[in-house]
Design a protein around this motif. Structure first.
Motif, short mmCIF file in Angstrom:
data_model
loop_
_atom_site.label_atom_id
_atom_site.label_comp_id
_atom_site.label_asym_id
_atom_site.label_seq_id
_atom_site.Cartn_x
_atom_site.Cartn_y
_atom_site.Cartn_z
N ARG A 4 0.83 -1.22 0.00
CA ARG A 4 0.00 0.00 0.00
C ARG A 4 0.85 1.25 0.00
O ARG A 4 0.58 2.20 -0.75
N LEU A 7 2.24 1.86 -3.41
CA LEU A 7 1.20 2.38 -4.30
C LEU A 7 0.90 3.85 -4.01
O LEU A 7 0.69 4.65 -4.93
N GLU A 11 1.33 7.12 -6.61
CA GLU A 11 0.30 8.12 -6.93
C GLU A 11 0.91 9.51 -6.98
O GLU A 11 0.59 10.30 -7.87
N THR A 38 -4.91 0.43 -1.15
CA THR A 38 -5.09 1.82 -0.76
C THR A 38 -6.51 2.00 -0.22
O THR A 38 -7.37 1.13 -0.38
#
Length: 331
Positions: A4, A7, A11, A38
């Motif tokens: 997570r 990720l 972003e 997420t």
């Protein structure tokens, strides 16, 4: 580093400065973060696994009790998600947030499409399916616990229609993507039903958008991406927006308010009114999970929640069981 967290970092590296970032997502009730999803991915998963989302496969889009190839609320929601994700990817916005909003935007919709929505509005004076969708994810799912979705997703759900716009660009994508989806697939279903022909389209609509549902979607999606790229708002060019507005007026006249579908709409509203009257007079016949909510919400709200959550087929079956005499054998 957890999946997570990786990720979330991606972003910030890959998405537009205008994109909503999942690391910044806020929930009403704090909870432990997932190791590999997420916050927006979790919201999407919670919506997909909800009972309200599953019921959409048996809720009318336009045609009541249609054949196999006509759209229902679930297929509509999937098409909105596909269209909206394409736009979000083209603009480097958050696809997971976009998809979660799109999949959840209609989970509070009534049976029988907008006919059911209008019937409940006639009964209690104020009822909007977008507000009911928010109520479903906030209070009704998980036996009254709600899904505890992020504020970004909930804002996109409740503001996918109405006067207020979402505060994220992703929510604004879904707001327009919803309209693109229903206009084009309801036009496609109208042709299938024999109610429309491509030659019926207004000249400006046919010239600007085309006459094939797929090409119409492509024109509007590509226009949104080109016009909104690098901008702080989601919009279309004036030419495509005008064609879309005229397309919408055409669909309301020929399909949504058509005299041909009025008998079914009238019958559907009658079913809703009769079910409401019955359960207000006989609240003990409500399922136990709804009886458990009555003390918190009151009888009227509880009955409305129950009726709004019904599928078309179950509402019809319930009406028949309550109001239609049984057929006894002869002999």
């Amino acid at each position: 580093m957890k999946v997570r967290e990786r990720l979330e970092e991606l972003e910030y590296k890959l998405l537009s400065p205008y994109a909503a970032k999942s690391r910044d997502a806020v929930r009403d009730r704090e909870e432990q973060l997932c190791d590999f999803r997420t916050s927006f991915q979790r919201d999407r998963d919670r919506i997909i696994h909800s009972k309200a989302f599953r019921r959409l496969k048996h809720k009318t889009q336009v045609y009541i009790a249609p054949g196999d190839h006509y759209r229902m609320r679930m297929t509509h929601s999937l098409e909105v998600a596909q269209i909206s994700r394409t736009i979000a990817r083209g603009l480097r916005l958050n696809e997971d947030l976009t998809e979660a909003i799109a999949l959840g935007h209609d989970v509070g919709h009534t049976p029988f499409g907008h006919a059911g929505e209008y019937a409940l509005r006639e009964i209690i004076g104020h009822f909007n399916h977008n507000e009911q969708s928010l109520r479903v994810v906030d209070y009704l799912e998980r036996n009254g616990q709600g899904l505890n979705l992020t504020l970004e997703v909930k804002d996109g759900i409740v503001n996918h229609t109405g006067t207020n716009k979402p505060f994220t660009l992703e929510g604004n994508i879904v707001r327009i993507g919803d309209r693109i989806a229903y206009l084009c697939h309801d036009y496609d279903d109208g042709i299938r039903a024999g109610m429309l022909r491509p030659t019926d389209l207004p000249e400006k609509v046919a010239r600007t958008l085309g006459t094939n549902p797929s090409s119409m979607i492509t024109v509007m999606v590509s226009d949104m991406i080109q016009v909104s790229d690098g901008q702080s708002e989601i919009r279309m060019s004036s030419a495509v927006q005008e064609a879309m507005d005229e397309f919408r007026e055409f669909m309301f006249e020929k399909i949504y308010h058509s005299a041909e579908l009025e008998p079914d709409r009238t019958k559907a509203k009658y079913v809703i009114h009769k079910l409401y009257d019955y359960f207000m007079a006989h609240p003990g016949r409500l399922p136990q999970e709804f009886l458990d909510r009555e003390e918190r919400w009151g009888l009227q709200v509880t009955v409305i929640d129950y009726i709004a959550g019904l599928t078309d087929s179950y509402a019809i079956s319930l009406f028949e069981n309550l109001f239609i005499p049984s057929k006894w054998g002869m002999g």
